[in-house]
Motif scaffolding. Structure first.
Motif, PDB file in Angstrom:
ATOM      1  N   SER A  20       0.827  -1.212   0.000  1.00  0.00           N
ATOM      2  CA  SER A  20       0.000   0.000   0.000  1.00  0.00           C
ATOM      3  C   SER A  20       0.863   1.266   0.000  1.00  0.00           C
ATOM      4  CB  SER A  20      -0.943  -0.001   1.209  1.00  0.00           C
ATOM      5  OG  SER A  20      -0.207   0.055   2.403  1.00  0.00           O
ATOM      6  N   THR A  21       2.104   1.138   0.469  1.00  0.00           N
ATOM      7  CA  THR A  21       2.990   2.303   0.500  1.00  0.00           C
ATOM      8  C   THR A  21       3.659   2.551  -0.847  1.00  0.00           C
ATOM      9  OG1 THR A  21       3.452   1.909   2.836  1.00  0.00           O
ATOM     10  CG2 THR A  21       4.995   3.310   1.666  1.00  0.00           C
ATOM     11  N   ILE A  22       4.222   1.491  -1.450  1.00  0.00           N
ATOM     12  CA  ILE A  22       4.981   1.691  -2.685  1.00  0.00           C
ATOM     13  C   ILE A  22       4.324   1.070  -3.911  1.00  0.00           C
ATOM     14  CG2 ILE A  22       7.161   1.877  -1.440  1.00  0.00           C
ATOM     15  CD1 ILE A  22       7.830  -0.961  -2.322  1.00  0.00           C
ATOM     16  N   GLY A  23       3.262   0.313  -3.739  1.00  0.00           N
ATOM     17  CA  GLY A  23       2.577  -0.301  -4.862  1.00  0.00           C
ATOM     18  C   GLY A  23       2.945  -1.773  -5.012  1.00  0.00           C
ATOM     19  N   VAL A  24       2.072  -2.505  -5.694  1.00  0.00           N
ATOM     20  CA  VAL A  24       2.244  -3.947  -5.840  1.00  0.00           C
ATOM     21  C   VAL A  24       3.460  -4.287  -6.695  1.00  0.00           C
ATOM     22  CG1 VAL A  24       1.176  -6.068  -6.722  1.00  0.00           C
ATOM     23  CG2 VAL A  24      -0.220  -4.385  -5.533  1.00  0.00           C
ATOM     24  N   GLY A  25       3.639  -3.578  -7.796  1.00  0.00           N
ATOM     25  CA  GLY A  25       4.772  -3.856  -8.690  1.00  0.00           C
ATOM     26  C   GLY A  25       6.110  -3.636  -7.993  1.00  0.00           C
ATOM     27  N   TRP A  26       6.226  -2.528  -7.296  1.00  0.00           N
ATOM     28  CA  TRP A  26       7.470  -2.241  -6.581  1.00  0.00           C
ATOM     29  C   TRP A  26       7.686  -3.243  -5.449  1.00  0.00           C
ATOM     30  CZ3 TRP A  26      11.128   0.371  -8.697  1.00  0.00           C
ATOM     31  CH2 TRP A  26      10.840   1.383  -9.592  1.00  0.00           C
ATOM     32  N   THR A  27       6.614  -3.670  -4.804  1.00  0.00           N
ATOM     33  CA  THR A  27       6.738  -4.664  -3.731  1.00  0.00           C
ATOM     34  C   THR A  27       7.290  -5.970  -4.288  1.00  0.00           C
ATOM     35  OG1 THR A  27       4.911  -3.670  -2.508  1.00  0.00           O
ATOM     36  CG2 THR A  27       5.468  -5.940  -1.964  1.00  0.00           C
ATOM     37  N   LEU A  32      11.925  -9.638  -5.162  1.00  0.00           N
ATOM     38  CA  LEU A  32      12.850 -10.277  -6.094  1.00  0.00           C
ATOM     39  C   LEU A  32      14.284  -9.800  -5.864  1.00  0.00           C
ATOM     40  CD1 LEU A  32      13.262 -12.111  -8.567  1.00  0.00           C
ATOM     41  CD2 LEU A  32      12.891 -10.094  -9.993  1.00  0.00           C
ATOM     42  N   ALA A  33      14.469  -8.504  -5.699  1.00  0.00           N
ATOM     43  CA  ALA A  33      15.816  -7.963  -5.460  1.00  0.00           C
ATOM     44  C   ALA A  33      16.387  -8.479  -4.143  1.00  0.00           C
ATOM     45  CB  ALA A  33      15.772  -6.434  -5.456  1.00  0.00           C
ATOM     46  N   GLY A  34      15.550  -8.553  -3.130  1.00  0.00           N
ATOM     47  CA  GLY A  34      16.002  -9.085  -1.845  1.00  0.00           C
ATOM     48  C   GLY A  34      16.430 -10.535  -1.948  1.00  0.00           C
ATOM     49  N   SER A  35      15.693 -11.309  -2.721  1.00  0.00           N
ATOM     50  CA  SER A  35      16.056 -12.712  -2.898  1.00  0.00           C
ATOM     51  C   SER A  35      17.371 -12.858  -3.661  1.00  0.00           C
ATOM     52  CB  SER A  35      14.947 -13.455  -3.651  1.00  0.00           C
ATOM     53  OG  SER A  35      13.779 -13.481  -2.873  1.00  0.00           O
ATOM     54  N   LEU A  36      17.542 -12.089  -4.720  1.00  0.00           N
ATOM     55  CA  LEU A  36      18.785 -12.164  -5.497  1.00  0.00           C
ATOM     56  C   LEU A  36      19.984 -11.702  -4.667  1.00  0.00           C
ATOM     57  CD1 LEU A  36      17.567 -10.911  -8.992  1.00  0.00           C
ATOM     58  CD2 LEU A  36      18.108 -13.256  -8.298  1.00  0.00           C
ATOM     59  N   LEU A  37      19.821 -10.592  -3.959  1.00  0.00           N
ATOM     60  CA  LEU A  37      20.888 -10.111  -3.091  1.00  0.00           C
ATOM     61  C   LEU A  37      21.195 -11.133  -2.001  1.00  0.00           C
ATOM     62  CD1 LEU A  37      22.790  -7.831  -2.117  1.00  0.00           C
ATOM     63  CD2 LEU A  37      20.856  -6.989  -0.743  1.00  0.00           C
ATOM     64  N   GLY A  38      20.153 -11.728  -1.446  1.00  0.00           N
ATOM     65  CA  GLY A  38      20.333 -12.730  -0.403  1.00  0.00           C
ATOM     66  C   GLY A  38      21.062 -13.966  -0.902  1.00  0.00           C
ATOM     67  N   LEU A  39      20.730 -14.423  -2.090  1.00  0.00           N
ATOM     68  CA  LEU A  39      21.420 -15.594  -2.639  1.00  0.00           C
ATOM     69  C   LEU A  39      22.894 -15.292  -2.886  1.00  0.00           C
ATOM     70  CD1 LEU A  39      18.719 -16.950  -5.107  1.00  0.00           C
ATOM     71  CD2 LEU A  39      19.440 -17.941  -2.931  1.00  0.00           C
ATOM     72  N   TRP A  40      23.174 -14.104  -3.409  1.00  0.00           N
ATOM     73  CA  TRP A  40      24.573 -13.723  -3.630  1.00  0.00           C
ATOM     74  C   TRP A  40      25.332 -13.625  -2.312  1.00  0.00           C
ATOM     75  CZ3 TRP A  40      27.089  -9.058  -2.308  1.00  0.00           C
ATOM     76  CH2 TRP A  40      28.384  -8.949  -2.803  1.00  0.00           C
ATOM     77  N   LEU A  41      24.717 -12.979  -1.314  1.00  0.00           N
ATOM     78  CA  LEU A  41      25.360 -12.847  -0.001  1.00  0.00           C
ATOM     79  C   LEU A  41      25.539 -14.207   0.672  1.00  0.00           C
ATOM     80  CD1 LEU A  41      23.799  -9.708   1.723  1.00  0.00           C
ATOM     81  CD2 LEU A  41      26.217 -10.178   1.361  1.00  0.00           C
ATOM     82  N   ALA A  42      24.537 -15.076   0.557  1.00  0.00           N
ATOM     83  CA  ALA A  42      24.630 -16.404   1.182  1.00  0.00           C
ATOM     84  C   ALA A  42      25.792 -17.187   0.583  1.00  0.00           C
ATOM     85  CB  ALA A  42      23.316 -17.166   0.999  1.00  0.00           C
ATOM     86  N   ARG A  43      25.943 -17.109  -0.706  1.00  0.00           N
ATOM     87  CA  ARG A  43      27.058 -17.825  -1.331  1.00  0.00           C
ATOM     88  C   ARG A  43      28.396 -17.234  -0.888  1.00  0.00           C
ATOM     89  NH1 ARG A  43      28.629 -18.835  -7.641  1.00  0.00           N
ATOM     90  NH2 ARG A  43      30.585 -19.792  -7.109  1.00  0.00           N
ATOM     91  N   ARG A  44      28.521 -15.917  -0.941  1.00  0.00           N
ATOM     92  CA  ARG A  44      29.775 -15.258  -0.583  1.00  0.00           C
ATOM     93  C   ARG A  44      30.140 -15.515   0.881  1.00  0.00           C
ATOM     94  NH1 ARG A  44      30.574  -8.858  -0.064  1.00  0.00           N
ATOM     95  NH2 ARG A  44      29.722  -9.370   1.961  1.00  0.00           N
ATOM     96  N   GLU A  45      29.198 -15.308   1.772  1.00  0.00           N
ATOM     97  CA  GLU A  45      29.478 -15.477   3.197  1.00  0.00           C
ATOM     98  C   GLU A  45      29.641 -16.952   3.564  1.00  0.00           C
ATOM     99  OE1 GLU A  45      30.261 -13.030   5.284  1.00  0.00           O
ATOM    100  OE2 GLU A  45      30.071 -11.723   3.549  1.00  0.00           O
ATOM    101  N   GLY A  46      28.959 -17.831   2.860  1.00  0.00           N
ATOM    102  CA  GLY A  46      29.145 -19.263   3.101  1.00  0.00           C
ATOM    103  C   GLY A  46      30.548 -19.713   2.730  1.00  0.00           C
ATOM    104  N   VAL A  47      31.042 -19.224   1.609  1.00  0.00           N
ATOM    105  CA  VAL A  47      32.413 -19.550   1.194  1.00  0.00           C
ATOM    106  C   VAL A  47      33.411 -18.964   2.182  1.00  0.00           C
ATOM    107  CG1 VAL A  47      34.154 -19.080  -0.591  1.00  0.00           C
ATOM    108  CG2 VAL A  47      31.878 -19.845  -1.245  1.00  0.00           C
ATOM    109  N   ARG A  48      33.178 -17.741   2.622  1.00  0.00           N
ATOM    110  CA  ARG A  48      34.082 -17.123   3.607  1.00  0.00           C
ATOM    111  C   ARG A  48      34.093 -17.913   4.917  1.00  0.00           C
ATOM    112  NH1 ARG A  48      33.353 -10.568   3.275  1.00  0.00           N
ATOM    113  NH2 ARG A  48      34.334 -10.316   1.243  1.00  0.00           N
ATOM    114  N   ALA A  49      32.920 -18.348   5.350  1.00  0.00           N
ATOM    115  CA  ALA A  49      32.843 -19.114   6.599  1.00  0.00           C
ATOM    116  C   ALA A  49      33.565 -20.447   6.449  1.00  0.00           C
ATOM    117  CB  ALA A  49      31.383 -19.333   6.996  1.00  0.00           C
ATOM    118  N   ALA A  50      33.389 -21.107   5.317  1.00  0.00           N
ATOM    119  CA  ALA A  50      34.068 -22.388   5.087  1.00  0.00           C
ATOM    120  C   ALA A  50      35.583 -22.193   5.045  1.00  0.00           C
ATOM    121  CB  ALA A  50      33.571 -23.017   3.784  1.00  0.00           C
TER     122      ALA A  50
END
Length: 162
Positions: A20-27, A32-50
């Motif tokens: 309701s604040t930013i609209g359905v399309g932006w939501t 989608l952007a959060g998921s893509l950023l999260g997948l990239w961060l998860a891979r990077r930080e997972g490799v660093r932790a390993a």
């Protein structure tokens, strides 16, 4: 069961509020952007932790911080796979090193309050690990206590002893 209902209500309220604040399309784009950023961060930080765990094992150090970071990165990755805005934000926060360090400190403090012997175990964990025992001091120590290595000498027939 009440936890699942609470989770659903929180996720629905968050999505409706954002939509309701930013609209359905932006939501949808934010999700989608959060998921893509999260997948990239998860891979990077997972490799660093390993790599940090492998480095600690190679240096014969107790890897409690590295293992805790690895578990928190894994938890962040799992939260990214759970559908919803709130879980995505929580997962992203666990994948960011400063936030993860803060969560790790709180987890360690809570565990030490429940089991005080964990604090002494953490203090004793400083130093290299040899034969399952943690030595006092740094790995390249030069104290009077010698490091004993058990070995057998084998003479190969036809080989001259020097």
């Amino acid at each position: 069961m009440p936890f699942v209902l609470l989770y659903l209500v929180v996720e629905i309220v968050a999505l409706v509020a954002l939509g309701s604040t930013i609209g359905v399309g932006w939501t949808l784009l934010v999700l989608l952007a959060g998921s893509l950023l999260g997948l990239w961060l998860a891979r990077r930080e997972g490799v660093r932790a390993a790599q940090a765990i492998a480095r600690a094992v190679t240096d014969r150090q107790v890897a409690h911080v590295e293992l805790t970071d690895g578990l928190l990165v894994a938890a962040g990755g799992v939260l990214l796979f759970v559908p919803g805005l709130v879980t995505d934000v929580a997962g992203l926060l666990l994948l960011l090193p400063p936030t993860r360090a803060m969560v790790r400190r709180r987890l360690v403090r809570a565990a030490e309050e429940r089991a005080p012997e964990l604090r002494t175990a953490r203090i004793r964990a400083r130093g290299p690990v040899v034969e399952g025992e943690v030595l006092d001091g740094p790995a390249n120590r030069t104290t009077a206590t010698p490091l004993v290595i058990d070995a057998n000498t084998v003479q190969v027939p036809g080989d001259r002893a020097s």
